[in-house]
Design a protein around this motif. Structure first.
Motif, PDB file in Angstrom:
ATOM      1  N   MET A 144       7.086  12.443  15.573  1.00  0.00           N
ATOM      2  CA  MET A 144       6.684  13.467  14.334  1.00  0.00           C
ATOM      3  C   MET A 144       8.265  13.526  13.756  1.00  0.00           C
ATOM      4  O   MET A 144       8.208  13.667  12.308  1.00  0.00           O
ATOM      5  N   GLU A 145       9.097  13.909  14.241  1.00  0.00           N
ATOM      6  CA  GLU A 145      10.571  14.165  13.729  1.00  0.00           C
ATOM      7  C   GLU A 145      10.962  12.777  12.949  1.00  0.00           C
ATOM      8  O   GLU A 145      11.491  13.202  11.674  1.00  0.00           O
ATOM      9  N   ALA A 146      10.899  11.672  13.432  1.00  0.00           N
ATOM     10  CA  ALA A 146      11.236  10.591  12.645  1.00  0.00           C
ATOM     11  C   ALA A 146      10.294  10.464  11.525  1.00  0.00           C
ATOM     12  O   ALA A 146      10.768  10.016  10.298  1.00  0.00           O
ATOM     13  N   TYR A 147       9.121  10.566  11.507  1.00  0.00           N
ATOM     14  CA  TYR A 147       8.097  10.554  10.536  1.00  0.00           C
ATOM     15  C   TYR A 147       8.675  11.447   9.260  1.00  0.00           C
ATOM     16  O   TYR A 147       8.695  10.921   8.074  1.00  0.00           O
ATOM     17  N   LEU A 148       9.027  12.719   9.591  1.00  0.00           N
ATOM     18  CA  LEU A 148       9.246  13.731   8.676  1.00  0.00           C
ATOM     19  C   LEU A 148      10.482  13.471   7.962  1.00  0.00           C
ATOM     20  O   LEU A 148      10.856  13.761   6.873  1.00  0.00           O
ATOM     21  N   ASN A 149      11.401  12.690   8.691  1.00  0.00           N
ATOM     22  CA  ASN A 149      12.743  12.310   8.100  1.00  0.00           C
ATOM     23  C   ASN A 149      12.813  11.039   7.235  1.00  0.00           C
ATOM     24  O   ASN A 149      13.717  10.868   6.358  1.00  0.00           O
ATOM     25  N   VAL A 150      11.890  10.120   7.706  1.00  0.00           N
ATOM     26  CA  VAL A 150      12.093   8.615   6.958  1.00  0.00           C
ATOM     27  C   VAL A 150      10.751   8.469   5.886  1.00  0.00           C
ATOM     28  O   VAL A 150      10.988   7.557   5.139  1.00  0.00           O
ATOM     29  N   ALA A 151       9.912   9.386   5.738  1.00  0.00           N
ATOM     30  CA  ALA A 151       8.855   9.239   4.826  1.00  0.00           C
ATOM     31  C   ALA A 151       9.555   9.621   3.282  1.00  0.00           C
ATOM     32  O   ALA A 151      10.421  10.428   3.360  1.00  0.00           O
ATOM     33  N   GLU A 152       9.073   8.697   2.426  1.00  0.00           N
ATOM     34  CA  GLU A 152       9.464   9.015   1.164  1.00  0.00           C
ATOM     35  C   GLU A 152       8.455   9.910   0.396  1.00  0.00           C
ATOM     36  O   GLU A 152       7.333   9.779   0.579  1.00  0.00           O
ATOM     37  N   TRP A 153       9.125  10.961  -0.257  1.00  0.00           N
ATOM     38  CA  TRP A 153       8.413  11.901  -0.892  1.00  0.00           C
ATOM     39  C   TRP A 153       8.478  11.506  -2.514  1.00  0.00           C
ATOM     40  O   TRP A 153       8.088  12.941  -3.084  1.00  0.00           O
ATOM     41  N   GLY A 154       8.799  10.672  -2.867  1.00  0.00           N
ATOM     42  CA  GLY A 154       8.758  10.379  -4.280  1.00  0.00           C
ATOM     43  C   GLY A 154      10.188  10.510  -4.904  1.00  0.00           C
ATOM     44  O   GLY A 154      11.201  11.272  -4.381  1.00  0.00           O
ATOM     45  N   ASP A 155      10.819   9.808  -5.841  1.00  0.00           N
ATOM     46  CA  ASP A 155      11.750   9.802  -6.341  1.00  0.00           C
ATOM     47  C   ASP A 155      13.241   9.689  -5.605  1.00  0.00           C
ATOM     48  O   ASP A 155      14.117  10.183  -6.009  1.00  0.00           O
ATOM     49  N   ALA A 180       4.111  23.339   1.825  1.00  0.00           N
ATOM     50  CA  ALA A 180       3.916  22.136   2.965  1.00  0.00           C
ATOM     51  C   ALA A 180       2.660  21.457   2.700  1.00  0.00           C
ATOM     52  O   ALA A 180       2.790  20.051   2.386  1.00  0.00           O
ATOM     53  N   ALA A 181       1.641  22.083   2.269  1.00  0.00           N
ATOM     54  CA  ALA A 181       0.454  21.232   1.706  1.00  0.00           C
ATOM     55  C   ALA A 181       0.457  20.377   0.407  1.00  0.00           C
ATOM     56  O   ALA A 181       0.177  19.288   0.444  1.00  0.00           O
ATOM     57  N   ARG A 182       1.256  21.069  -0.376  1.00  0.00           N
ATOM     58  CA  ARG A 182       1.720  20.504  -1.789  1.00  0.00           C
ATOM     59  C   ARG A 182       2.331  18.868  -1.484  1.00  0.00           C
ATOM     60  O   ARG A 182       2.104  17.787  -1.940  1.00  0.00           O
ATOM     61  N   LEU A 183       3.441  19.136  -0.787  1.00  0.00           N
ATOM     62  CA  LEU A 183       3.913  17.959  -0.487  1.00  0.00           C
ATOM     63  C   LEU A 183       3.315  16.975   0.369  1.00  0.00           C
ATOM     64  O   LEU A 183       3.446  15.573   0.167  1.00  0.00           O
ATOM     65  N   ALA A 184       2.430  17.285   1.368  1.00  0.00           N
ATOM     66  CA  ALA A 184       1.580  16.384   2.105  1.00  0.00           C
ATOM     67  C   ALA A 184       0.618  15.847   1.297  1.00  0.00           C
ATOM     68  O   ALA A 184      -0.013  14.553   1.360  1.00  0.00           O
ATOM     69  N   ALA A 185       0.259  16.637   0.024  1.00  0.00           N
ATOM     70  CA  ALA A 185      -0.867  15.998  -0.800  1.00  0.00           C
ATOM     71  C   ALA A 185      -0.529  14.487  -1.518  1.00  0.00           C
ATOM     72  O   ALA A 185      -1.398  13.908  -1.792  1.00  0.00           O
ATOM     73  N   VAL A 186       0.846  14.367  -1.722  1.00  0.00           N
ATOM     74  CA  VAL A 186       1.332  13.357  -2.673  1.00  0.00           C
ATOM     75  C   VAL A 186       1.774  12.220  -1.410  1.00  0.00           C
ATOM     76  O   VAL A 186       2.019  10.965  -2.077  1.00  0.00           O
ATOM     77  N   LEU A 187       1.607  12.435  -0.210  1.00  0.00           N
ATOM     78  CA  LEU A 187       2.213  11.270   0.921  1.00  0.00           C
ATOM     79  C   LEU A 187       1.319  10.020   0.707  1.00  0.00           C
ATOM     80  O   LEU A 187       2.111   8.840   0.457  1.00  0.00           O
ATOM     81  N   ASN A 191       5.208   8.256  -5.237  1.00  0.00           N
ATOM     82  CA  ASN A 191       5.832   7.899  -6.541  1.00  0.00           C
ATOM     83  C   ASN A 191       4.850   7.791  -7.762  1.00  0.00           C
ATOM     84  O   ASN A 191       4.998   7.450  -8.959  1.00  0.00           O
ATOM     85  N   LYS A 192       3.556   7.851  -7.573  1.00  0.00           N
ATOM     86  CA  LYS A 192       2.476   7.766  -8.276  1.00  0.00           C
ATOM     87  C   LYS A 192       2.049   9.294  -8.603  1.00  0.00           C
ATOM     88  O   LYS A 192       1.832   9.863  -9.730  1.00  0.00           O
ATOM     89  N   TRP A 193       2.055  10.052  -7.577  1.00  0.00           N
ATOM     90  CA  TRP A 193       1.172  11.312  -7.748  1.00  0.00           C
ATOM     91  C   TRP A 193       2.433  12.435  -7.696  1.00  0.00           C
ATOM     92  O   TRP A 193       3.442  12.237  -7.117  1.00  0.00           O
ATOM     93  N   ARG A 194       2.382  13.583  -8.379  1.00  0.00           N
ATOM     94  CA  ARG A 194       3.406  14.450  -8.639  1.00  0.00           C
ATOM     95  C   ARG A 194       3.156  15.660  -7.860  1.00  0.00           C
ATOM     96  O   ARG A 194       2.081  16.168  -7.843  1.00  0.00           O
ATOM     97  N   VAL A 195       4.204  16.307  -7.230  1.00  0.00           N
ATOM     98  CA  VAL A 195       4.308  17.609  -6.720  1.00  0.00           C
ATOM     99  C   VAL A 195       4.264  18.733  -7.982  1.00  0.00           C
ATOM    100  O   VAL A 195       3.464  19.604  -7.997  1.00  0.00           O
ATOM    101  N   ASN A 196       5.275  18.343  -8.768  1.00  0.00           N
ATOM    102  CA  ASN A 196       5.351  19.433 -10.101  1.00  0.00           C
ATOM    103  C   ASN A 196       5.758  18.492 -11.317  1.00  0.00           C
ATOM    104  O   ASN A 196       6.821  17.971 -11.390  1.00  0.00           O
ATOM    105  N   PRO A 197       4.974  18.497 -12.191  1.00  0.00           N
ATOM    106  CA  PRO A 197       3.579  19.547 -12.357  1.00  0.00           C
ATOM    107  C   PRO A 197       2.525  18.293 -11.615  1.00  0.00           C
ATOM    108  O   PRO A 197       2.413  17.067 -11.555  1.00  0.00           O
ATOM    109  N   ALA A 198       1.602  19.034 -10.917  1.00  0.00           N
ATOM    110  CA  ALA A 198       0.508  18.500  -9.977  1.00  0.00           C
ATOM    111  C   ALA A 198      -0.565  18.229 -10.934  1.00  0.00           C
ATOM    112  O   ALA A 198      -0.860  19.133 -11.625  1.00  0.00           O
ATOM    113  N   GLY A 199      -1.139  17.083 -10.786  1.00  0.00           N
ATOM    114  CA  GLY A 199      -2.485  16.948 -11.539  1.00  0.00           C
ATOM    115  C   GLY A 199      -3.746  17.298 -10.619  1.00  0.00           C
ATOM    116  O   GLY A 199      -3.490  18.109  -9.740  1.00  0.00           O
TER     117      GLY A 199
END
Length: 227
Positions: A144-155, A180-187, A191-199
């Motif tokens: 889990m630690e590795a996942y949370l550190n190497v996943a790309e969250w956009g841009d 946290a839920a908003r970040l997970a929503a774009v995983l 690079n397609k779905w945006r956190v802010n502004p969220a569609g």
């Protein structure tokens, strides 16, 4: 040079590469992941990459629950590969033609750390094996630690710390339940779905993840990481 000689040399090289990857994986039990092929690819594309390793203790438990709720509710139960999820996905594909992903968080971690995007069945096979390997040798908390550190969250934002600062201007340890839920929503497509502004889709998915996070906490589906 004879064909047999080429085959022997290619075999030795392949074995050496496999051994090296596994030795590297064992080293990562103790040291942070220095970078990934995906990060290198983004740099080659001209994208600025932001990445810093952050320990699980310094990441909000809300984010742990959010990614489990969004991506892999059986994370604490399977051994790296969720055979039940694969069977369900295959059954759905046969019945309706719908293609549904069945990759676990562990498989995604294996892909991000050791492999590359694409590659068909060969890469998926390697991904499954490495997922089982790291699940056994790293343990759930390190995965889990590795996942949370190497996943790309956009841009070009890699890891929870970069994502938290890039999206909300705060460290990962201070992320709220909603953030946290908003970040997970774009995983699935950062690079397609945006956190802010969220569609509309991301807003709806955020609410779904928030509800699932309650189930994760209630049923102890995060105990292997947070307990």
């Amino acid at each position: 040079m004879k064909i047999g000689t080429w085959v022997w040399r290619a075999t030795k090289l392949a074995v050496a590469c496999v051994v090296a990857v596994h030795v590297y994986a064992l080293a990562l039990i103790f040291v942070p992941v220095p970078g990934t092929l995906n990060m290198s690819g983004r740099i080659v594309q001209g994208t600025d990459v932001y990445y810093s390793w952050t320990r699980t203790e310094e990441i909000s438990p809300h984010l742990v629950r959010a990614v489990i709720a969004a991506e892999d509710t059986r994370f604490c139960e399977h051994a790296g590969v969720d055979l039940d999820a694969i069977k369900t996905a295959l059954d759905e594909r046969q019945e309706s033609g719908r293609v549904r992903g069945a990759s676990t968080l562990t498989q995604q971690t294996a892909k991000n750390v050791f492999l590359w995007n694409g590659g068909g069945y060969a890469r998926k096979g390697a991904e499954a094996w490495m997922a089982v390997f790291i699940d056994g040798f790293w343990g759930k908390r390190r995965v889990m630690e590795a996942y949370l550190n190497v996943a790309e969250w956009g841009d070009g934002l890699y890891g929870a710390e970069a994502a938290a600062y890039g999206r909300f201007g705060k460290p990962a340890r201070d992320l709220t339940r909603f953030e946290a839920a908003r970040l997970a929503a774009v995983l699935p497509s950062p690079n397609k779905w945006r956190v802010n502004p969220a569609g509309p889709y991301v807003r709806q998915r955020t609410q779904t993840i928030l509800a699932r996070m309650d189930v994760v906490a209630r049923d102890g589906l995060d105990d292997c990481v947070l307990d």
